[in-house]
Scaffold this motif. Sequence first.
Motif, mmCIF file in Angstrom:
data_model
loop_
_atom_site.group_PDB
_atom_site.id
_atom_site.type_symbol
_atom_site.label_atom_id
_atom_site.label_comp_id
_atom_site.label_asym_id
_atom_site.label_seq_id
_atom_site.Cartn_x
_atom_site.Cartn_y
_atom_site.Cartn_z
ATOM 1 N N ASP A 23 40.031 36.311 27.187
ATOM 2 C CA ASP A 23 38.672 36.758 27.505
ATOM 3 C C ASP A 23 38.321 36.480 28.958
ATOM 4 N N ILE A 24 38.500 35.239 29.395
ATOM 5 C CA ILE A 24 38.184 34.894 30.774
ATOM 6 C C ILE A 24 39.221 35.479 31.718
ATOM 7 N N THR A 25 40.471 35.606 31.269
ATOM 8 C CA THR A 25 41.512 36.185 32.109
ATOM 9 C C THR A 25 41.238 37.652 32.401
ATOM 10 N N MET A 26 40.656 38.359 31.450
ATOM 11 C CA MET A 26 40.326 39.765 31.660
ATOM 12 C C MET A 26 39.070 39.942 32.500
ATOM 13 N N ALA A 27 38.098 39.052 32.361
ATOM 14 C CA ALA A 27 36.794 39.247 33.004
ATOM 15 C C ALA A 27 36.743 38.697 34.422
ATOM 16 N N LEU A 28 37.419 37.584 34.683
ATOM 17 C CA LEU A 28 37.267 36.920 35.980
ATOM 18 C C LEU A 28 37.865 37.710 37.145
ATOM 19 N N PRO A 29 39.098 38.241 37.073
ATOM 20 C CA PRO A 29 39.641 38.945 38.247
ATOM 21 C C PRO A 29 38.806 40.130 38.710
ATOM 22 N N PRO A 30 38.413 41.069 37.831
ATOM 23 C CA PRO A 30 37.606 42.187 38.354
ATOM 24 C C PRO A 30 36.263 41.741 38.903
ATOM 25 N N ALA A 31 35.625 40.736 38.271
ATOM 26 C CA ALA A 31 34.342 40.258 38.779
ATOM 27 C C ALA A 31 34.507 39.621 40.161
ATOM 28 N N ALA A 32 35.537 38.815 40.330
ATOM 29 C CA ALA A 32 35.766 38.181 41.628
ATOM 30 C C ALA A 32 36.091 39.205 42.707
ATOM 31 N N LEU A 33 36.847 40.245 42.346
ATOM 32 C CA LEU A 33 37.224 41.244 43.340
ATOM 33 C C LEU A 33 36.023 42.083 43.769
ATOM 34 N N VAL A 34 35.201 42.502 42.815
ATOM 35 C CA VAL A 34 34.001 43.262 43.178
ATOM 36 C C VAL A 34 33.069 42.409 44.026
ATOM 37 N N THR A 35 32.906 41.156 43.649
ATOM 38 C CA THR A 35 32.024 40.279 44.412
ATOM 39 C C THR A 35 32.558 40.056 45.821
ATOM 40 N N GLY A 36 33.871 39.824 45.932
ATOM 41 C CA GLY A 36 34.446 39.563 47.242
ATOM 42 C C GLY A 36 34.406 40.762 48.167
ATOM 43 N N VAL A 37 34.714 41.934 47.649
ATOM 44 C CA VAL A 37 34.770 43.128 48.499
ATOM 45 C C VAL A 37 33.379 43.725 48.702
ATOM 46 N N ALA A 38 32.738 44.100 47.613
ATOM 47 C CA ALA A 38 31.426 44.751 47.724
ATOM 48 C C ALA A 38 30.363 43.771 48.202
#
Length: 943
Positions: free
Chosen positions: A373-388
């Motif tokens: 659950d956390i493995t699926m949710a954390l990477p895309p959230a971190a990437l959107v936050t970091g880039v956008a």
Amino acid sequence: MATEPPRVKLDARAVPAGTTVRFVLLVVLMLASSSSMLLTALTAAGLNEGFRCLGAAGVGPGETPADEVLHSAAYQACIAEHGSAPWWVEPAVPAALLLLAGGLFLALPVWRTRRSRAVPLATVDPDGRIGRQLERLTDLAGLTRVPRVVVDPFAASTGAAVFGRNGRPTVRLHGGLLTRRAVAPEDFEAVLLHELAHIRNGDVTLTYATVALWRTFVAAVLVPYAVGFGLLFFHAYAPETRPFEIGLGAWRALVLPLLMTVVVYLARSDVLRSRELHADLTAARWGADPRVWAAVEPARPARALPRALRSFTELWRTHPRWDSRRQTLTDPAPLFEVPALLMFLTGTAAVLVNGQLWQLAGRSTPPLAGAWDITMALPPAALVTGVAGTALWRSVVHRLLTARRRPSGARAGLWLGIGMTVGELFGNRIAINKWLPGQSVVVLLVLLVGVAFAWWVTECSHLWATVWRGRTIHPPMALVLAGAGLALCAWFWWWQDFGVVMANIPGLLTDVLGPGFPGLPSDPAGEYGAILTATAHTVPLLGTTVAGPLTLPAVAGLWVVPLLAWTVRPHPSGWARRAAPGIEASAIPAEPLPPLRRALLAGLLGGAVCWAGVAVLKARMHSWPPSDRPRGTAPALLFQDGACAALLVGAAVAALAASLLIGRYRLVAAIVAAHTALLAGHAGVLVLSASDGCAPALASFTSGCDWRPVAVWRGFQYLLSILLVLVTVVGIAVASAVAVARRVLRRPSRPAASAPAGEGARGPARRRLAVGVLCAGAVAVPAVLLSVPAPSGGNVTAQQPAAPPWKQALDAYGRAEDWYGLGGRDLMVRYSTVLDELRALGAEATQSPDGDAMVLTRLPSICVAFGKVARDAEAYFPVPDPQLLPSWRTFVTMAARGSQDCLSGLDRNDNDLVAAGMREFNQATGAVDSISLWVTASRGGSP
């Protein structure tokens, strides 16, 4: 007349460029896709379908299969026929991709040197003048040592290139550049400074790592994927081979890598173009002559269509056009804007990463299933936050210091949401076996989340940039991005667990949720039946929003992060002077924050509305005649529904008042006021309910005055968790409505009011006290809700479902898909074919004069075929639905018995026995029809 904004050149290093995070986005996307795509390619080629055998046997994802299933003849036959990749293939594929890319990364510098037949600089610099000039420029660039320099004497161009890695870079000078050095030494120095800027900015390693990863990904992932689907189409259309079904899912799986390839390539090009522009700015800051860039012949003006075509082709280039580079040197504002392409690619790539991890989680072993659950949710959230998030921060800081109009973030968020929506629509999880999802409205949530994310980050960025006093802007930037990333992680957690199923399965809200919780009054008397029925369906649905452990902390962060800005005394000159060297102190904007009391007063107004609503509800329940009063648990449920409605109305009133009073930070003010109203209103619910009976006119459940706060807290504990989420949604919705209305009416936002003169030290002290109280409530309430378990009995509404219906629906869909794909379809098609032959034989026999002879000739083979289907069905898995097991047994038994009776009757010339076999075939056909309806319904209407 409006004054022109001051020409302030903002240092591009003031806010991180975000290109490193974009590179990480590419790496994560490639790694997450590598395992999934290769396994999908093997599956498409029919070489790795064995992992679906457990699903066909009725074992859901994350469930431990029983020994009798693993040792059954059907499971062993399924594995033997379809094959299955070993467990270590999935983790080995990303590791192999990294190893291959690492080897190519190390080999690229050697290959580039040998390919160009480059020679050391000392070969063409016998007097050492170029070497000494290089040492001087190296010191100017702040590098610790001179990089290795080689010369390509056969290159006639006047350029240069740097390759290798940051620790051991190699600069390759073209022969034409050395020739031009004698004519235009400033050109030679500018080119060298540009390449040294790449080294100083740390571009070398990331650039060639990007190139190595891309080439490895194409060769090791995309090519095998294309080969796998090529084999699928060959088996599907080649003669004399067993046909495979090429359904819509296969076509979607073919389109997905094409979309992903485009996203990766465009993102890669964007990263490389951005680093070129930053290297130009760095070289100019070190003293490179800008006329070198202006010396290149400018492009001729183009018409509209060619200009649009040129802009489109620019997206695919790894180096920007010269006119773009000249414009950036003149005014670096484009580097601080938020490109629509960047937001679109970020949203698409993040959702594709989440989707690839989601597919891998579906094949996870039971011990790992919960950790996914956390493995699926954390990477895309971190990437959107970091880039956008970084791009939004850069835009806000630049516009603040250049006195330009503050961006709202809505346009950028819209493109982010569109990218996330496109990623979902092209993925194969919300619209399986169809192009559009079953609940298309649910997909709009993805779009709205992108808009809300960008809007909140933009407002908080401007809020903190206005008041921050530190030397750099990085600490508040990290705080805001942490809050946004936590909220986005909670969103992805909910979407991958529940939203995907809601979007994919039509009619889920009514068919899956069913009548609600056990013990709910199914037929209450009078006018309250509709309310109680709506509660039974709504509470389980809304309860999914708090199923993840990150939801309540994320909600708290959405209004605690901006609230903390009111504890800082506005004074941005410290970091602003370093971000814009040479800027005058008077030119630094010092915008006062709007008075916090406006949001607090709006929240207290909403809290008063909540108190009044609960009081009116209790007075109404007190006035019920005994004959009309609902029985059992219905009064408690009705009171909970009315109290929740009062709290939501009060929060909406508070959000509306705050949005109208504080126009500059409308979203932040609405969320703060709505949550303040909820805390104040819930306190009223506790007081009025815990003292029920003390005020005779408001007595609803008891006539004696007693203090029962613990019982009331337990009754509203679960609902309060849901209300915290709903109030956040209400605040965002109200702020959006006010913003749209003001834009339609073209009314400017109310300007921020400064603090009253002579406020003294007591003003900040009062603000900090108020912020401290609100933050304590914002953190304490979710902490208590998460630490104290919800009651297991007593209150019907507070009980959560024993088994989440969303998981049940998703697991049922997967089992049906696996059972149908690995053999169920083949059995049903074969049975339907034999049945059509039997019906055709009957029609021909009635019309032919020698019908009896025709029946005696062709009927035995048909009866044998029925028996063969029955034996194969007996050897295959039963239907993975307990309700259809009787139909499955009827199908297998009647088909086998009908075949036997038919053949025995023909041998004995017994027409009655043959007729009995026909009747048994009819019973088997009825059972098959029931199974066909189940297959069609389970697979979303695709037979």
